[in-house]
Design an enzyme around this catalytic site. Structure first.
Site, PDB file in Angstrom:
ATOM      1  CE  LYS A 226     -67.081  59.383 -32.533  1.00  0.00           C
ATOM      2  NZ  LYS A 226     -68.231  58.531 -32.857  1.00  0.00           N
TER       3      LYS A 226
ATOM      4  CD  GLU B 261     -67.395  61.107 -15.939  1.00  0.00           C
ATOM      5  OE1 GLU B 261     -67.427  60.022 -15.311  1.00  0.00           O
ATOM      6  OE2 GLU B 261     -67.415  62.207 -15.372  1.00  0.00           O
TER       7      GLU B 261
ATOM      8  CB  CYS C 239     -70.384  53.332 -17.012  1.00  0.00           C
ATOM      9  SG  CYS C 239     -71.308  54.799 -16.581  1.00  0.00           S
TER      10      CYS C 239
ATOM     11  CB  SER D 254     -64.153  51.516 -23.750  1.00  0.00           C
ATOM     12  OG  SER D 254     -63.444  52.061 -24.835  1.00  0.00           O
TER      13      SER D 254
ATOM     14  CD  GLU E 272     -67.843  48.557 -18.267  1.00  0.00           C
ATOM     15  OE1 GLU E 272     -67.052  48.701 -19.212  1.00  0.00           O
ATOM     16  OE2 GLU E 272     -68.460  49.500 -17.755  1.00  0.00           O
TER      17      GLU E 272
HETATM   18  P1  NAP Z   1     -66.210  53.129 -26.820  1.00  0.00           P
HETATM   19  O1  NAP Z   1     -66.036  52.048 -27.798  1.00  0.00           O
HETATM   20  O2  NAP Z   1     -65.026  53.616 -26.099  1.00  0.00           O
HETATM   21  O3  NAP Z   1     -66.886  54.324 -27.644  1.00  0.00           O
HETATM   22  C1  NAP Z   1     -67.198  55.551 -27.037  1.00  0.00           C
HETATM   23  C2  NAP Z   1     -67.048  56.645 -28.063  1.00  0.00           C
HETATM   24  O4  NAP Z   1     -65.691  56.707 -28.464  1.00  0.00           O
HETATM   25  C3  NAP Z   1     -67.864  56.421 -29.316  1.00  0.00           C
HETATM   26  O5  NAP Z   1     -68.323  57.659 -29.797  1.00  0.00           O
HETATM   27  C4  NAP Z   1     -66.841  55.821 -30.266  1.00  0.00           C
HETATM   28  O6  NAP Z   1     -67.130  56.053 -31.610  1.00  0.00           O
HETATM   29  C5  NAP Z   1     -65.627  56.620 -29.870  1.00  0.00           C
HETATM   30  N1  NAP Z   1     -64.367  56.004 -30.279  1.00  0.00           N
HETATM   31  C6  NAP Z   1     -64.081  54.697 -30.481  1.00  0.00           C
HETATM   32  N2  NAP Z   1     -62.794  54.555 -30.866  1.00  0.00           N
HETATM   33  C7  NAP Z   1     -62.265  55.797 -30.917  1.00  0.00           C
HETATM   34  C8  NAP Z   1     -60.989  56.325 -31.261  1.00  0.00           C
HETATM   35  N3  NAP Z   1     -59.978  55.525 -31.645  1.00  0.00           N
HETATM   36  N4  NAP Z   1     -60.798  57.663 -31.193  1.00  0.00           N
HETATM   37  C9  NAP Z   1     -61.801  58.470 -30.827  1.00  0.00           C
HETATM   38  N5  NAP Z   1     -63.035  58.045 -30.499  1.00  0.00           N
HETATM   39  C10 NAP Z   1     -63.261  56.725 -30.538  1.00  0.00           C
HETATM   40  O7  NAP Z   1     -67.293  52.805 -25.728  1.00  0.00           O
HETATM   41  P2  NAP Z   1     -68.775  52.299 -25.958  1.00  0.00           P
HETATM   42  O8  NAP Z   1     -68.703  50.865 -26.259  1.00  0.00           O
HETATM   43  O9  NAP Z   1     -69.510  53.191 -26.893  1.00  0.00           O
HETATM   44  O10 NAP Z   1     -69.416  52.582 -24.513  1.00  0.00           O
HETATM   45  C11 NAP Z   1     -69.353  51.690 -23.513  1.00  0.00           C
HETATM   46  C12 NAP Z   1     -68.284  52.080 -22.520  1.00  0.00           C
HETATM   47  O11 NAP Z   1     -68.519  53.405 -22.048  1.00  0.00           O
HETATM   48  C13 NAP Z   1     -68.306  51.193 -21.299  1.00  0.00           C
HETATM   49  O12 NAP Z   1     -67.009  50.865 -20.920  1.00  0.00           O
HETATM   50  C14 NAP Z   1     -68.970  52.090 -20.253  1.00  0.00           C
HETATM   51  O13 NAP Z   1     -68.651  51.738 -18.941  1.00  0.00           O
HETATM   52  C15 NAP Z   1     -68.460  53.427 -20.632  1.00  0.00           C
HETATM   53  N6  NAP Z   1     -69.324  54.488 -20.101  1.00  0.00           N
HETATM   54  C16 NAP Z   1     -68.862  55.248 -19.088  1.00  0.00           C
HETATM   55  C17 NAP Z   1     -69.672  56.238 -18.546  1.00  0.00           C
HETATM   56  C18 NAP Z   1     -69.174  57.092 -17.429  1.00  0.00           C
HETATM   57  O14 NAP Z   1     -69.791  58.114 -17.164  1.00  0.00           O
HETATM   58  N7  NAP Z   1     -68.095  56.737 -16.751  1.00  0.00           N
HETATM   59  C19 NAP Z   1     -70.959  56.440 -19.054  1.00  0.00           C
HETATM   60  C20 NAP Z   1     -71.405  55.645 -20.092  1.00  0.00           C
HETATM   61  C21 NAP Z   1     -70.561  54.664 -20.615  1.00  0.00           C
HETATM   62  P3  NAP Z   1     -67.830  54.929 -32.532  1.00  0.00           P
HETATM   63  O15 NAP Z   1     -69.067  54.554 -31.820  1.00  0.00           O
HETATM   64  O16 NAP Z   1     -68.095  55.669 -33.773  1.00  0.00           O
HETATM   65  O17 NAP Z   1     -66.862  53.807 -32.647  1.00  0.00           O
END
Ligand code: NAP
Length: 490
Positions: free
Chosen positions: A178, A253, A287, A232, A384
């Protein structure tokens, strides 16, 4: 608008391009212009269960194939992505906003995982362990874990797809993936090329839609044996809790709060160049982007002066325009968080040196910003920011620098600049992070293990470590192996 034949407005389930069971859709927009690009299925539980069933059906024939055979499909997929690299980069910039040069770089990075794991999948080896009895043998098998659920973020819409799917598929697993709601089009385009490369129906399923509903269905399913999530920390924690009931393996991650330490013995020019790259790449939305600059007191003024001058030259604009360094933020929520962090810091006494407000271009563009004299009480130091805001503070001693750097629940990336060999070892060992950039502001390569410690995650992606989570270890104890003499009755 995008000029590609790879645009898909349907999800891929069991080898077919499908609408949501109830026909709902949602729009995907260009963050630089706000214009609608496409509408994709708004799928939920029933669609997820159909995708899991397809992945389960496809598992046995896929895992039975030789690793070499699976590698041939991944290699062909990499070739097709290479042939379509320009189209994929344009699509990525259109839905995500990063400058085209960065999007091209990401497509290359995404391809590198296919190439790397095509080879690495052929090196998943078992073991023979010396047995404890003469008539027994101990064998260790390494087998695919099974059906894998992958959930990916918007900031790397292409690379996060292959960083998960390539090792999973190379190991013999099948996948339900997804992508993020803001950036599903790159994932669907990449999946279309995977299909063309020869991935059988059901081996890779890509579903778009209601994140909580899809996440719940993936986590609750006993068929899904691993959730591989990038996003996140907040959602990572939620998924961990949801996976407890089926005792699933998790690769997480998550978010970071990267420190960037500059010691007085550092090459200041190199440190400033790396600092700009590590902070403003992708508008600060990676990230591993630096969140906190910690600079030794004796050089903080000089560093800040040179850094601010370099930041003042960054060009902001639509990522499709040549020469643009900093594109828009992903959405209004992203912009609001960045603005709130700046306001909080200024309110608590930080000095604003450049930027500090939404850009005159409007929309979600924000000015590259530098704040000096920040303190640990400010949000920019604790959370962050995920935007083009640099927060600078100073330290006196190496011990104080390390203490400040580690004063966070995150532990993804950390950077430091020094020319002192002893200090290089000491600080690299002392930083509580999964990845260290020593005299560099760049980390991400497919051959190295990417991941975090503390609340930044579990497991590693990339390198030979990145296939481990997709493999189960099974031990076979073989008895009754008598010696030939014993068999002859002597
Ligand atoms: P996010 O809000 O956690 O979303 C990531 C993914 O999770 C999206 O596909 C989102 O879907 C999905 N999601 C959201 N709520 C969910 C739930 N209740 N159940 C299942 N899936 C759910 O994060 P983001 O804002 O897209 O990305 C930014 C974050 O990712 C930052 O904190 C960044 O540091 C982190 N990141 C980490 C890495 C690493 O390798 N450590 C790499 C890149 C990014 P929807 O978009 O459809 O809501």
């Amino acid at each position: 608008m995008v000029s590609t034949t790879l645009l898909r407005e349907a999800a891929l389930v069991d080898g077919q391009w499908r609408a949501a069971a109830d026909g709902r859709v949602f729009d995907v927009t260009d963050p630089a212009t706000g214009a609608k690009i496409a509408a994709v299925p708004l799928m939920a539980e029933a669609d997820t269960e159909a995708a899991i069933a397809a992945a389960a059906k496809a598992l046995r024939p896929w895992r039975r194939r030789t690793a070499k055979d699976r590698a041939a499909v991944l290699t062909r997929w990499a070739q097709l992505m290479t042939e379509h690299a320009d189209e994929l980069a344009e699509l990525l910039t259109t839905e995500q906003g990063k400058p085209l040069a960065e999007a091209r770089g990401e497509i290359g990075y995404a391809i590198s995982f296919l190439t790397f794991y095509a080879a690495e999948g052929q090196r998943v080896r078992g073991e023979i362990i010396p047995a404890t009895a003469e008539d027994s043998r101990i064998m260790v098998l390494r087998q695919p874990i099974g059906v894998v659920g992958c959930i990916t973020p918007w900031n790397f819409p292409a690379a996060m797809i292959t960083r998960k799917a390539a090792p999973a598929l190379a190991a013999g697993c099948t996948v339900v993936l997804k992508p993020a709601e803001q950036t599903p089009l790159s994932a669907l385009a990449i999946a279309a090329l995977g299909q063309e490369a020869g991935l059988p129906a059901g081996v890779l399923n890509v579903i778009t839609g209601d994140a909580p509903a899809i996440g719940r269905a993936l986590c609750a399913s006993p068929t899904v044996r691993l959730i591989s999530f990038t996003g996140s920390t907040e959602v990572g924690k939620l998924l961990s809790a949801q996976c407890a009931d089926t005792v699933k393996r998790l690769t997480l991650e998550l978010g970071g709060n990267a420190p960037f330490l500059v010691f007085e013995d550092a090459d200041l020019d190199a440190a400033v160049t790396a600092a700009v790259l590590s902070k403003y790449r992708h508008s600060g939305q990676t990230c591993v982007c630096t969140n906190r600059f910690l600079v030794q007191a004796s050089i903080v003024e000089e560093f800040t002066h040179r850094f601010t001058a370099a930041v003042g030259k960054l060009a902001v604009g639509n990522g499709k325009q040549p020469g643009v360094d900093v594109g828009p933020l992903i959405d209004a929520d992203g912009l609001a968080k960045v603005a709130a962090h700046v306001d909080d810091a200024v309110h608590k006494g930080a000095r604003l040196l450049v930027g500090g407000a939404p850009h005159a271009l409007g929309g979600t563009f924000f000015q590259p910003t530098v704040l000096a004299d920040v303190t640990p009480q400010m949000r920019v130091m604790r959370e962050e920011t995920f935007g083009p805001v640099a927060a600078i503070t100073s330290f006196d001693t190496e011990e104080a620098a390390v203490e400040l750097a580690n004063d966070t629940r995150s532990g993804l990336a950390g950077y430091f600049f020094t020319n002192d060999l002893g200090r290089a070892w000491r600080v690299a060992e002392a930083l509580e992070v999964g990845m260290v950039g020593l005299n560099t502001g760049f980390l991400s390569v497919e051959v190295a293990p990417f991941g975090g410690v503390k609340e930044s995650g579990l497991g590693r992606e990339g390198s030979h470590h990145g296939i481990e989570d997709f493999v189960e270890t099974k031990f076979v104890h073989i008895g009754g192996i008598s010696s030939p003499g014993a068999a002859a009755g002597s």
